[in-house]
Motif scaffolding. Structure first.
Motif, PDB file in Angstrom:
ATOM      1  N   VAL A 285       0.864  -1.174   0.000  1.00 36.47           N
ATOM      2  CA  VAL A 285       0.000   0.000   0.000  1.00 36.47           C
ATOM      3  C   VAL A 285       0.902   1.225   0.000  1.00 36.47           C
ATOM      4  N   SER A 286       0.583   2.240  -0.790  1.00 38.52           N
ATOM      5  CA  SER A 286       1.391   3.450  -0.810  1.00 38.52           C
ATOM      6  C   SER A 286       1.153   4.254   0.458  1.00 38.52           C
ATOM      7  N   LEU A 287       2.093   5.126   0.774  1.00 34.72           N
ATOM      8  CA  LEU A 287       1.921   5.976   1.955  1.00 34.72           C
ATOM      9  C   LEU A 287       0.706   6.874   1.799  1.00 34.72           C
ATOM     10  N   GLU A 288       0.470   7.374   0.604  1.00 35.51           N
ATOM     11  CA  GLU A 288      -0.680   8.246   0.363  1.00 35.51           C
ATOM     12  C   GLU A 288      -1.986   7.491   0.579  1.00 35.51           C
ATOM     13  N   ALA A 289      -2.070   6.268   0.055  1.00 34.52           N
ATOM     14  CA  ALA A 289      -3.285   5.473   0.237  1.00 34.52           C
ATOM     15  C   ALA A 289      -3.456   5.081   1.703  1.00 34.52           C
ATOM     16  N   ALA A 290      -2.354   4.779   2.381  1.00 36.26           N
ATOM     17  CA  ALA A 290      -2.429   4.389   3.780  1.00 36.26           C
ATOM     18  C   ALA A 290      -3.008   5.511   4.626  1.00 36.26           C
ATOM     19  N   ILE A 291      -2.555   6.739   4.378  1.00 39.29           N
ATOM     20  CA  ILE A 291      -3.057   7.846   5.188  1.00 39.29           C
ATOM     21  C   ILE A 291      -4.521   8.108   4.904  1.00 39.29           C
ATOM     22  N   GLU A 292      -4.955   7.911   3.672  1.00 43.16           N
ATOM     23  CA  GLU A 292      -6.375   8.086   3.357  1.00 43.16           C
ATOM     24  C   GLU A 292      -7.226   7.054   4.090  1.00 43.16           C
ATOM     25  N   HIS A 293      -6.809   5.802   4.070  1.00 45.90           N
ATOM     26  CA  HIS A 293      -7.554   4.764   4.797  1.00 45.90           C
ATOM     27  C   HIS A 293      -7.638   5.112   6.284  1.00 45.90           C
ATOM     28  N   ARG A 294      -6.528   5.553   6.848  1.00 41.16           N
ATOM     29  CA  ARG A 294      -6.498   5.848   8.282  1.00 41.16           C
ATOM     30  C   ARG A 294      -7.402   7.039   8.632  1.00 41.16           C
ATOM     31  N   GLN A 295      -7.323   8.085   7.848  1.00 41.60           N
ATOM     32  CA  GLN A 295      -8.089   9.284   8.159  1.00 41.60           C
ATOM     33  C   GLN A 295      -9.598   9.056   8.001  1.00 41.60           C
ATOM     34  N   PRO A 323     -10.832  -4.842  16.368  1.00 42.64           N
ATOM     35  CA  PRO A 323     -10.907  -4.641  14.915  1.00 42.64           C
ATOM     36  C   PRO A 323     -11.817  -5.648  14.220  1.00 42.64           C
ATOM     37  N   ARG A 324     -12.126  -6.722  14.909  1.00 43.24           N
ATOM     38  CA  ARG A 324     -12.978  -7.745  14.313  1.00 43.24           C
ATOM     39  C   ARG A 324     -14.465  -7.408  14.466  1.00 43.24           C
ATOM     40  N   VAL A 325     -14.764  -6.489  15.379  1.00 46.60           N
ATOM     41  CA  VAL A 325     -16.156  -6.115  15.656  1.00 46.60           C
ATOM     42  C   VAL A 325     -16.411  -4.664  15.265  1.00 46.60           C
ATOM     43  N   GLY A 326     -15.485  -3.785  15.643  1.00 49.05           N
ATOM     44  CA  GLY A 326     -15.617  -2.383  15.280  1.00 49.05           C
ATOM     45  C   GLY A 326     -16.485  -1.569  16.206  1.00 49.05           C
ATOM     46  N   LYS A 327     -17.055  -2.176  17.234  1.00 47.88           N
ATOM     47  CA  LYS A 327     -17.926  -1.454  18.160  1.00 47.88           C
ATOM     48  C   LYS A 327     -17.096  -0.835  19.264  1.00 47.88           C
ATOM     49  N   THR A 328     -17.249   0.475  19.460  1.00 44.16           N
ATOM     50  CA  THR A 328     -16.476   1.187  20.471  1.00 44.16           C
ATOM     51  C   THR A 328     -16.718   0.598  21.851  1.00 44.16           C
ATOM     52  N   ALA A 680       0.726  -3.915   8.858  1.00 45.04           N
ATOM     53  CA  ALA A 680      -0.425  -4.441   9.603  1.00 45.04           C
ATOM     54  C   ALA A 680      -1.690  -3.619   9.371  1.00 45.04           C
ATOM     55  N   LEU A 681      -1.656  -2.690   8.433  1.00 43.42           N
ATOM     56  CA  LEU A 681      -2.818  -1.855   8.149  1.00 43.42           C
ATOM     57  C   LEU A 681      -3.819  -2.622   7.297  1.00 43.42           C
ATOM     58  N   SER A 682      -5.094  -2.612   7.686  1.00 46.43           N
ATOM     59  CA  SER A 682      -6.121  -3.244   6.857  1.00 46.43           C
ATOM     60  C   SER A 682      -6.410  -2.356   5.647  1.00 46.43           C
ATOM     61  N   THR A 683      -6.449  -2.990   4.493  1.00 44.75           N
ATOM     62  CA  THR A 683      -6.742  -2.299   3.240  1.00 44.75           C
ATOM     63  C   THR A 683      -7.799  -3.098   2.489  1.00 44.75           C
ATOM     64  N   PRO A 684      -8.401  -2.527   1.455  1.00 44.76           N
ATOM     65  CA  PRO A 684      -9.360  -3.319   0.669  1.00 44.76           C
ATOM     66  C   PRO A 684      -8.738  -4.570   0.064  1.00 44.76           C
ATOM     67  N   GLU A 685      -7.434  -4.514  -0.201  1.00 43.71           N
ATOM     68  CA  GLU A 685      -6.760  -5.663  -0.805  1.00 43.71           C
ATOM     69  C   GLU A 685      -6.355  -6.722   0.223  1.00 43.71           C
ATOM     70  N   GLY A 694      -8.247   0.821   7.050  1.00 46.20           N
ATOM     71  CA  GLY A 694      -7.747   1.876   7.926  1.00 46.20           C
ATOM     72  C   GLY A 694      -7.534   1.450   9.356  1.00 46.20           C
ATOM     73  N   ILE A 695      -7.800   0.188   9.666  1.00 41.03           N
ATOM     74  CA  ILE A 695      -7.609  -0.313  11.023  1.00 41.03           C
ATOM     75  C   ILE A 695      -6.210  -0.902  11.156  1.00 41.03           C
ATOM     76  N   GLN A 696      -5.524  -0.503  12.180  1.00 47.90           N
ATOM     77  CA  GLN A 696      -4.256  -1.131  12.537  1.00 47.90           C
ATOM     78  C   GLN A 696      -4.271  -1.383  14.025  1.00 47.90           C
ATOM     79  N   CYS A 697      -4.074  -2.633  14.403  1.00 46.75           N
ATOM     80  CA  CYS A 697      -4.098  -2.972  15.817  1.00 46.75           C
ATOM     81  C   CYS A 697      -2.985  -2.239  16.563  1.00 46.75           C
ATOM     82  N   GLU A 698      -3.199  -2.076  17.843  1.00 44.73           N
ATOM     83  CA  GLU A 698      -2.230  -1.384  18.683  1.00 44.73           C
ATOM     84  C   GLU A 698      -0.871  -2.067  18.642  1.00 44.73           C
ATOM     85  N   GLY A 699      -0.858  -3.395  18.475  1.00 42.48           N
ATOM     86  CA  GLY A 699       0.408  -4.097  18.431  1.00 42.48           C
ATOM     87  C   GLY A 699       0.223  -5.515  17.940  1.00 42.48           C
ATOM     88  N   ILE A 700       1.355  -6.187  17.671  1.00 44.09           N
ATOM     89  CA  ILE A 700       1.330  -7.562  17.180  1.00 44.09           C
ATOM     90  C   ILE A 700       2.345  -8.402  17.957  1.00 44.09           C
TER      91      ILE A 700
END
Length: 762
Positions: A285-295, A323-328, A680-685, A694-700
């Motif tokens: 994933v490009s840095l530009e695409a990564a920041i868009e997913h995150r934002q 990240p598997r549920v997405g509920k705050t 570790a960033l989730s992307t459509p791919e 745009g989800i990245q876990c706190e750690g692995i």
């Protein structure tokens, strides 16, 4: 600073093999140590020696184990002018009744007049100097300097011991990259010793009668470890016995002379980067695409309460969920640390400017407006966590302690985090419930982005600057004569000191808050011209350099902990201190601050993985094709087992230090991190099984961490096994990732590292 490297030469003596250079000698004293799963140990030397015309020494041994197994060991020792490479081949000539064996070695330093206390140690992500910042003369975490660690916890596959007064530096490394690993079953975790098909070995060191022993084993052994439980229970694997080649591996030992521990660490890190042929990973994933997913992910979690719900109309980004549920989980607005509301607001403001979407800026302003209106006292003290439902501030329950806030009772706590963590943290949590206050990191992480937002916004709010100046006065009023600040403060500005396990057991630990305020003071000086701010920053820099940089005792970056103690050695503590020294150098041009920043940067790089850990195929990370290169360990308690994302915020700082110092190697590390930590960033791919891009876990988890079987509703970083994430997405990660990228763009006009290198290092 430099490291003296002389040719290390093996020679045969009556005692076996001696490795000698001008810098010192290493006695290859016990080259063969064989353990069986049945509990038998054989420690022996070689039977034969042969030296060829090129000086390569071949040493062999034939070892008969009591139950019928016969092993043949061949070690080829070759000096290449830098170190001695030991190519070890172990063959099973005959299989007996034992089902598993482990083969290791031990080498011992030879330094005249040395005592155990003379030694400084470096185990990446695990031990820096002597791990004794509470000053009691004992290693603070495992409680012993006899330590061995799995390869997948060792980001550079090497470690060293340095004799402080002479500078003699001894290192051991594995050069053959581990290629595979299979998962450890719950039954094996309980058994602690088991037969396993794995390519994961271990390296270690231990004091021994004034000298230091360097060790290696295949497969791994850890006599003391937090991989299983908070008690530090040891464990180890044995490779299955079958006729044929059992082990084929290459180690390297070196003896050099270094003028200080930082130089020794940096030399070994650079040497291993070359040996392991580390390359920048491609996260797909490009840095530009990564920041868009995150934002965009951050936008999904914006919430503003209506006046009918809460008259203060609180606003924030409720990014705290599986990240598997997405509920705050819960409804807390956390300013700083894992909630990082002000940093998210600043990043969203910048995102609005890049995209032209006014909504992002309007929402960001509402978050900052709420903070300055309702979360700061007249004396400048900033509150950290607001509960909109109950219209009150809460204290201390941040990061891994967050479930303590959700829990109604102690049984709930055990259900959320399991017996081990509940047992370790419950007593501290009870005491913290009666204390009002906030961490200095948390307060600074609210005010620094606020100042940046004030300067970046095309509609700057004077109230934001006013809040920043109030906090600046709070800093001036609380700074000690020695230039320090406490780790945490009560609302009246008194430094907090109890419980010691949380706020610090020594002056060095209690005052680890000093690493955070300098960037704020520098910005306030730049805006207002008030010299008091810069004077305070200079005093703080002197304290930091003397207390943390020179002795390589970096501590205090994290606000939480899994157990033992909250103030500990951690990578983010190095990051904040490094930034503080950088910002002061840029404001003053005082070379001493840059030199100290470079030292911190070099130690920070030692936390970074230079190789890709193999993961069991049926794990999350194995399925996702995750690569560990470029990731950094979190803290010395978890060791290299747990890698987190915080370095993403500081890639620009590291790149700027590299540019100021003219050190391209530091820029290479910034690039490794900037790209590696997108892995570790989730992307459509590649969504990792998460609910949105745009989800990245706190750690692995690259290894095992408090993995004794337990049942938890909120596991966080505990009760985890290799190949897991920590099942938690926090606001911190995407805010840090955005800040780091914007910092690169602001500093260099590009995030293209090749362009930065061409522009600044030609």
């Amino acid at each position: 600073m430099h490291t003296q490297t002389d040719s290390l030469t093996p020679s045969v003596t009556d005692a076996g093999v001696l490795l000698t250079s001008a810098a010192g000698s290493l006695n290859w004293s016990t080259p063969i140590i064989i353990d069986t799963i049945d509990g038998h140990t054989v420690r022996t030397g070689y039977d034969t020696f042969d030296t060829d015309d090129n000086g390569e020494l071949t040493a062999t041994a034939r070892v008969e184990l009591g139950e019928g197994t016969t092993l043949h060991i061949t070690d080829q020792l070759r000096s290449d002018g830098v170190g001695v490479l030991i190519h070890r081949i172990v063959r099973v000539e005959r299989a007996g009744t034992t089902t598993g064996v482990r083969v290791g070695f031990e080498a011992r330093t030879t330094v005249d007049g040395a005592s155990d206390e003379d030694w400084e140690y470096f185990i990446p992500s695990t031990m820096y100097n002597r791990n004794d910042t509470d000053g009691d003369g004992r290693e603070d975490y495992l409680g012993t300097y006899e330590q061995e660690h799995r390869d997948d916890k060792n980001g550079i596959l090497a470690m060293l011991a340095r004799h402080g007064s002479s500078g003699a530096t001894f290192s051991v490394a594995r050069l053959t990259l581990p290629q595979y690993d299979n998962g450890v079953t719950p039954e094996q975790l309980v058994a602690r010793s088991f037969v396993q098909q794995t390519d994961i070995g271990s390296l270690g060191l231990a004091p021994h009668s004034g000298q230091t022993s360097l060790r290696g084993a295949y497969p791994f052994t850890e006599a003391h470890s937090f991989c299983l439980d908070t008690d530090g229970t040891g464990w180890g694997a044995f490779t299955p016995v079958a006729v044929g080649t059992l082990i084929d591996i290459t180690y390297e030992v070196r003896v050099t002379n270094s003028e200080d521990l930082t130089t020794a660490i940096w030399d070994l890190v650079q040497h291993q980067r070359s040996r392991l042929e580390t390359k920048r990973p491609d996260p797909g994933v490009s840095l530009e695409a990564a920041i868009e997913h995150r934002q965009l992910l951050t936008q999904l979690y914006y919430r503003k309460w209506t006046a009918e719900e809460n008259a203060k109309e609180p606003a924030g980004y409720l990014v705290h969920f599986s990240p598997r549920v997405g509920k705050t989980a819960g409804s807390l607005l956390e300013f700083g640390f894992s909630g990082d509301q002000a940093l998210l607001a600043y990043a969203q403001l910048r995102w609005s400017q890049r995209t032209g979407v006014r909504l992002y800026a309007d929402r960001a302003r509402s978050v900052l407006d709420f903070f300055v209106t309702h979360c700061q006292l007249d004396n400048g003290f900033c509150q950290g966590i607001f509960d909109p439902i109950n219209d009150e501030f809460t204290y201390w329950f941040t990061g891994i302690l967050m479930p303590f806030q959700y829990a109604e009772n102690e049984e709930d706590v055990r259900r959320y985090v399991g017996e081990q963590i509940a047992g370790a943290l419950m007593p501290i949590a009870r005491e913290l419930r009666g204390i009002e206050g906030n961490y200095l990191r948390t307060m600074c992480e609210s005010i620094y982005p606020l100042i940046l937002a004030y300067q970046a916004d095309d509609q700057p709010n004077p109230a934001w600057l006013h809040a920043a100046e109030k906090f600046g006065n709070f800093l001036l009023n609380t700074q000690a004569e020695d230039g320090s600040w406490y780790r945490a403060y009560a609302p009246d500005g008194a430094g907090l000191t109890s419980p010691a396990a949380w706020f610090g057991a020594s002056d060095k630990e209690l005052k680890s808050g000093t690493i955070f305020p300098v960037p704020i003071l520098v910005e306030l000086h730049r805006i207002t011209g008030d010299e008091r701010y810069l004077d305070a920053a200079r005093k703080a820099a002197t304290f930091m350099t003397e207390q943390y940089v020179e002795p390589v005792d970096y501590i205090g970056g994290l606000n939480d902990t899994t157990h033992i103690k909250s103030v500990k050695g951690d990578a983010v503590g190095v990051m904040f201190l490094m930034r503080s020294l950088l910002k002061l150098y840029e404001a003053t041009a005082d070379r001493a601050h840059l030199d100290a920043a470079v030292k911190a940067a070099k130690v920070l790089c030692s936390w970074v993985y230079l190789w890709d850990v193999p993961f069991p195929e049926d794990t999350l990370l194995g399925r996702a094709g995750f690569r560990s290169t470029g990731w950094a360990g979190c803290d010395v308690i978890a060791s290299g087992t747990y890698l987190d994302n915080e370095f993403l915020e500081f890639t620009g700082d590291l790149a700027n230090i590299a540019a100021h110092a003219g050190d391209a190697a530091l820029l290479d590390f910034a690039e490794l991190v900037q790209y590696g930590m997108q892995m570790a960033l989730s992307t459509p791919e590649n969504d990792h099984g998460y609910v949105a891009p745009g989800i990245q876990c706190e750690g692995i988890l690259t290894s095992y961490w408090l993995s004794r079987p337990d049942t938890t509703e909120f596991s966080g970083a505990v009760n985890k096994v290799k190949g897991d994430d920590n099942d938690t997405c926090n606001a911190l990660t995407n805010g840090q990732a955005a800040y780091g990228l914007y910092d690169l763009l602001d500093s260099f006009g590009t995030a293209d590292f090749a362009a930065i290198k061409a522009d600044r290092f030609q």
